[in-house]
Design a protein around this motif. Structure first.
Motif, PDB file in Angstrom:
ATOM      1  N   TYR A   1      11.887   1.822   4.107  1.00  0.00           N
ATOM      2  CA  TYR A   1      10.966   2.553   4.981  1.00  0.00           C
ATOM      3  C   TYR A   1      10.454   1.759   6.173  1.00  0.00           C
ATOM      4  CZ  TYR A   1      10.917   6.712   2.104  1.00  0.00           C
ATOM      5  OH  TYR A   1      11.286   7.862   1.445  1.00  0.00           O
ATOM      6  N   GLN A   2      10.760   0.473   6.230  1.00  0.00           N
ATOM      7  CA  GLN A   2      10.417  -0.251   7.464  1.00  0.00           C
ATOM      8  C   GLN A   2      11.323  -1.448   7.649  1.00  0.00           C
ATOM      9  OE1 GLN A   2       6.260  -0.922   8.924  1.00  0.00           O
ATOM     10  NE2 GLN A   2       6.898  -3.046   8.773  1.00  0.00           N
TER      11      GLN A   2
ATOM     12  N   THR B   1      11.673   0.682  12.275  1.00  0.00           N
ATOM     13  CA  THR B   1      12.115   2.030  11.921  1.00  0.00           C
ATOM     14  C   THR B   1      12.392   2.132  10.424  1.00  0.00           C
ATOM     15  OG1 THR B   1      13.810   3.705  12.400  1.00  0.00           O
ATOM     16  CG2 THR B   1      14.565   1.439  12.366  1.00  0.00           C
ATOM     17  N   THR B   2      12.519   3.355   9.963  1.00  0.00           N
ATOM     18  CA  THR B   2      13.050   3.595   8.625  1.00  0.00           C
ATOM     19  C   THR B   2      14.573   3.555   8.726  1.00  0.00           C
ATOM     20  OG1 THR B   2      13.186   5.976   9.021  1.00  0.00           O
ATOM     21  CG2 THR B   2      11.117   5.144   8.084  1.00  0.00           C
TER      22      THR B   2
ATOM     23  N   GLY C   1       0.813  -1.211   0.000  1.00  0.00           N
ATOM     24  CA  GLY C   1       0.000   0.000   0.000  1.00  0.00           C
ATOM     25  C   GLY C   1       0.845   1.258   0.000  1.00  0.00           C
ATOM     26  N   ALA C   2       0.577   2.130   0.976  1.00  0.00           N
ATOM     27  CA  ALA C   2       1.201   3.457   1.003  1.00  0.00           C
ATOM     28  C   ALA C   2       2.726   3.391   1.103  1.00  0.00           C
ATOM     29  CB  ALA C   2       0.636   4.249   2.174  1.00  0.00           C
ATOM     30  N   MET C   3       3.228   2.390   1.856  1.00  0.00           N
ATOM     31  CA  MET C   3       4.690   2.340   2.014  1.00  0.00           C
ATOM     32  C   MET C   3       5.379   1.937   0.713  1.00  0.00           C
ATOM     33  SD  MET C   3       6.779   0.636   5.079  1.00  0.00           S
ATOM     34  CE  MET C   3       5.486   1.026   6.216  1.00  0.00           C
ATOM     35  N   MET C   4       4.717   1.045  -0.010  1.00  0.00           N
ATOM     36  CA  MET C   4       5.268   0.670  -1.319  1.00  0.00           C
ATOM     37  C   MET C   4       5.275   1.893  -2.250  1.00  0.00           C
ATOM     38  SD  MET C   4       3.582  -1.757  -4.192  1.00  0.00           S
ATOM     39  CE  MET C   4       2.355  -0.520  -4.474  1.00  0.00           C
ATOM     40  N   GLU C   5       4.171   2.643  -2.233  1.00  0.00           N
ATOM     41  CA  GLU C   5       4.087   3.837  -3.096  1.00  0.00           C
ATOM     42  C   GLU C   5       5.153   4.855  -2.699  1.00  0.00           C
ATOM     43  OE1 GLU C   5       2.317   3.881  -5.677  1.00  0.00           O
ATOM     44  OE2 GLU C   5       0.755   2.372  -5.305  1.00  0.00           O
ATOM     45  N   ALA C   6       5.362   5.017  -1.393  1.00  0.00           N
ATOM     46  CA  ALA C   6       6.359   5.974  -0.907  1.00  0.00           C
ATOM     47  C   ALA C   6       7.757   5.570  -1.381  1.00  0.00           C
ATOM     48  CB  ALA C   6       6.308   6.036   0.623  1.00  0.00           C
ATOM     49  N   THR C   7       8.026   4.264  -1.310  1.00  0.00           N
ATOM     50  CA  THR C   7       9.342   3.770  -1.752  1.00  0.00           C
ATOM     51  C   THR C   7       9.531   4.055  -3.237  1.00  0.00           C
ATOM     52  OG1 THR C   7       9.158   2.016  -0.104  1.00  0.00           O
ATOM     53  CG2 THR C   7      10.862   1.743  -1.795  1.00  0.00           C
TER      54      THR C   7
ATOM     55  N   GLN D   1      11.359  13.206   2.561  1.00  0.00           N
ATOM     56  CA  GLN D   1      10.181  13.795   1.926  1.00  0.00           C
ATOM     57  C   GLN D   1       9.062  12.776   1.709  1.00  0.00           C
ATOM     58  OE1 GLN D   1      10.989  15.373  -1.968  1.00  0.00           O
ATOM     59  NE2 GLN D   1       8.807  15.635  -2.376  1.00  0.00           N
ATOM     60  N   HIS D   2       9.443  11.520   1.421  1.00  0.00           N
ATOM     61  CA  HIS D   2       8.425  10.520   1.098  1.00  0.00           C
ATOM     62  C   HIS D   2       8.063   9.614   2.269  1.00  0.00           C
ATOM     63  CE1 HIS D   2       8.449  11.728  -3.051  1.00  0.00           C
ATOM     64  NE2 HIS D   2       9.768  11.722  -3.020  1.00  0.00           N
ATOM     65  N   MET D   3       8.703   9.848   3.419  1.00  0.00           N
ATOM     66  CA  MET D   3       8.395   9.045   4.610  1.00  0.00           C
ATOM     67  C   MET D   3       6.937   9.182   4.984  1.00  0.00           C
ATOM     68  SD  MET D   3      11.253   9.685   7.504  1.00  0.00           S
ATOM     69  CE  MET D   3      10.335   9.182   8.948  1.00  0.00           C
ATOM     70  N   LEU D   4       6.330   8.100   5.432  1.00  0.00           N
ATOM     71  CA  LEU D   4       4.946   8.189   5.903  1.00  0.00           C
ATOM     72  C   LEU D   4       4.947   8.778   7.306  1.00  0.00           C
ATOM     73  CD1 LEU D   4       3.626   4.711   4.768  1.00  0.00           C
ATOM     74  CD2 LEU D   4       3.445   6.900   3.583  1.00  0.00           C
ATOM     75  N   PRO D   5       3.905   9.513   7.676  1.00  0.00           N
ATOM     76  CA  PRO D   5       3.845  10.011   9.056  1.00  0.00           C
ATOM     77  C   PRO D   5       3.785   8.829  10.022  1.00  0.00           C
ATOM     78  CG  PRO D   5       1.836  10.563   7.825  1.00  0.00           C
ATOM     79  CD  PRO D   5       2.754   9.889   6.861  1.00  0.00           C
ATOM     80  N   SER D   6       4.518   8.921  11.147  1.00  0.00           N
ATOM     81  CA  SER D   6       4.521   7.760  12.057  1.00  0.00           C
ATOM     82  C   SER D   6       3.395   7.850  13.074  1.00  0.00           C
ATOM     83  CB  SER D   6       5.867   7.643  12.756  1.00  0.00           C
ATOM     84  OG  SER D   6       6.213   8.885  13.288  1.00  0.00           O
TER      85      SER D   6
END
Ligand code: IPD
Ligand code: CA
Ligand code: CA
Length: 262
Positions: free
Chosen positions: A204-205, A238-239, A159-165, A257-262
Motif C-alpha cells: 500500500y505504499q 504510490t500503492t 497504524g491504518a495502513m498496516m491494518e488495511a494490509t 477495497q482496503h486502500m486508504l483514501p489518498s
C-alpha cells in the motif's frame, strides 16, 4: 561510448561490492523514522552509484532514496535504491538488493536488480525481455488465486495502513491462496512475480526507487503492474499491485477495497 544499460550494470555491481563489504565487516544503524532504518551501507552505495552515473552522464537527473532528489520530470532520470531491504540487512538476513532503473521521458528503458550476497542478477530492457542470471524469465500462467503465493509488503507504518494490509491479506486467504510471503525487499518481490514464484504482489505504499526497475522486469516478463486502483504507477509514493496478468482482475477488487483514501 557507454550506454545507459552498461552504466546501470556497472553501478549495480560497484554498489553490490560496497554492500557485501559492509555486510561482512560491520556497519552502524540509525533510525530515519519509526522502524525505518538506515545504515552506512545505504549512503555509501548511493554515493558510488551517483558517481558512476554522473561520470558517464553528467546532465542526467538522479532520484535516489538517500541523497539525490533529481527532478522526476527530467528527460533522463535514474531511479535508485542503493539498498532495498535495509531491515533485512540490519538484521544480517542476506535478502536485499541494489535496484537501479533508467527512465527516458518518464518511461523505464532498463532496470537492474542485484542481490550481491547470492549473486542474483535480474535485468530488464524495454522490448528485450527480462532475465535472471542471464536466463529469460516469464511470469506464471496460473489463472486462479487458489493456485498461487501472494507477496506482500508493509510500509513503515504501524497504524491504518498496516491494518488495511492485514485486511487485504485476510481476503486473499479467503480466496484459498497457497499462502502469503513477506520477505522484506520490494524489488526482489517484484522479481519473484517476474520469475513466476509469486502469482502476485501488492503493497500500500512504495516509493519509485522500490519499484521502478522491478516494474519493468515484471512487464518484460509478461506481467502487469498498476496501482491498487488499477492506474499506471506514478513516479511518486504510490500503492502497487503486480501480477502475472491473468490474476490482476481477481486481485484488484480486493486490494482496492482496503486502500486508504489518498
Ligand atoms: C523497503 C522494502 C520493503 C517494503 C518497504 C520498502 P527499504 O525498502 O522494499 O520490502 O515493504 O515498503 O520501503 O527501506 O529497505 O529500502
Ligand atoms: Ca526500498
Ligand atoms: Ca533503501
Amino acid at each position: 561510448m557507454l550506454n545507459t544499460f552498461d552504466v546501470a550494470m556497472c553501478a549495480a555491481r560497484e554498489a553490490g561490492g560496497i554492500l557485501s563489504h559492509f555486510f561482512d565487516e560491520g556497519f552502524s544503524v540509525r533510525l530515519k523514522g519509526v522502524s525505518d532504518l538506515v545504515t552506512d551501507a545505504d549512503v555509501s552505495a548511493e554515493r558510488r552509484i551517483a558517481a558512476v552515473i554522473r561520470e558517464a552522464f553528467p546532465d542526467h537527473a538522479i532520484l535516489g532514496e538517500e541523497e539525490n532528489a533529481g527532478d522526476i520530470n527530467a528527460e533522463h532520470l535514474w531511479v535508485v535504491d542503493p539498498l532495498d531491504g535495509t531491515t533485512n540487512f540490519a538484521h544480517h538476513i542476506p535478502h536485499f538488493a541494489v535496484s537501479i532503473a533508467y527512465l527516458h521521458h518518464g518511461k523505464a528503458e532498463c532496470g537492474v536488480i542485484l542481490n550481491p550476497i547470492r549473486d542474483d542478477l535480474y535485468v530488464a530492457r524495454r522490448g528485450h525481455g527480462a532475465t535472471h542470471n542471464g536466463k529469460p524469465i516469464r511470469v506464471g500462467n496460473q489463472q486462479n488465486l487458489s493456485e498461487v503465493l501472494v507477496g506482500i509488503g508493509f510500509a513503515y507504518d504501524r497504524g491504518a495502513m498496516m491494518e488495511a494490509t492485514l485486511a487485504a491479506v485476510g481476503d486473499c486467504f479467503r480466496q484459498q491462496i497457497h499462502g502469503v510471503r513477506r520477505f522484506g525487499t520490494a524489488s526482489l518481490d517484484l522479481a519473484h512475480v517476474a520469475s513466476g514464484l509469486y502469482g502476485a504482489y501488492f503493497e500500500y505504499q512504495l516509493s519509485p526507487w522500490d519499484f521502478a526497475a522491478g516494474q519493468l522486469l515484471v512487464e518484460e516478463a509478461g506481467g502487469v503492474v498498476t496501482t491498487c486502483d488499477g492506474q499506471s504507477p506514478p513516479i511518486k509514493k504510490t500503492t502497487l499491485l503486480a501480477s502475472n496478468g491473468l490474476l490482476h482482475d481477481q486481485l484488484l477488487p480486493i486490494v482496492r477495497q482496503h486502500m486508504l483514501p489518498s
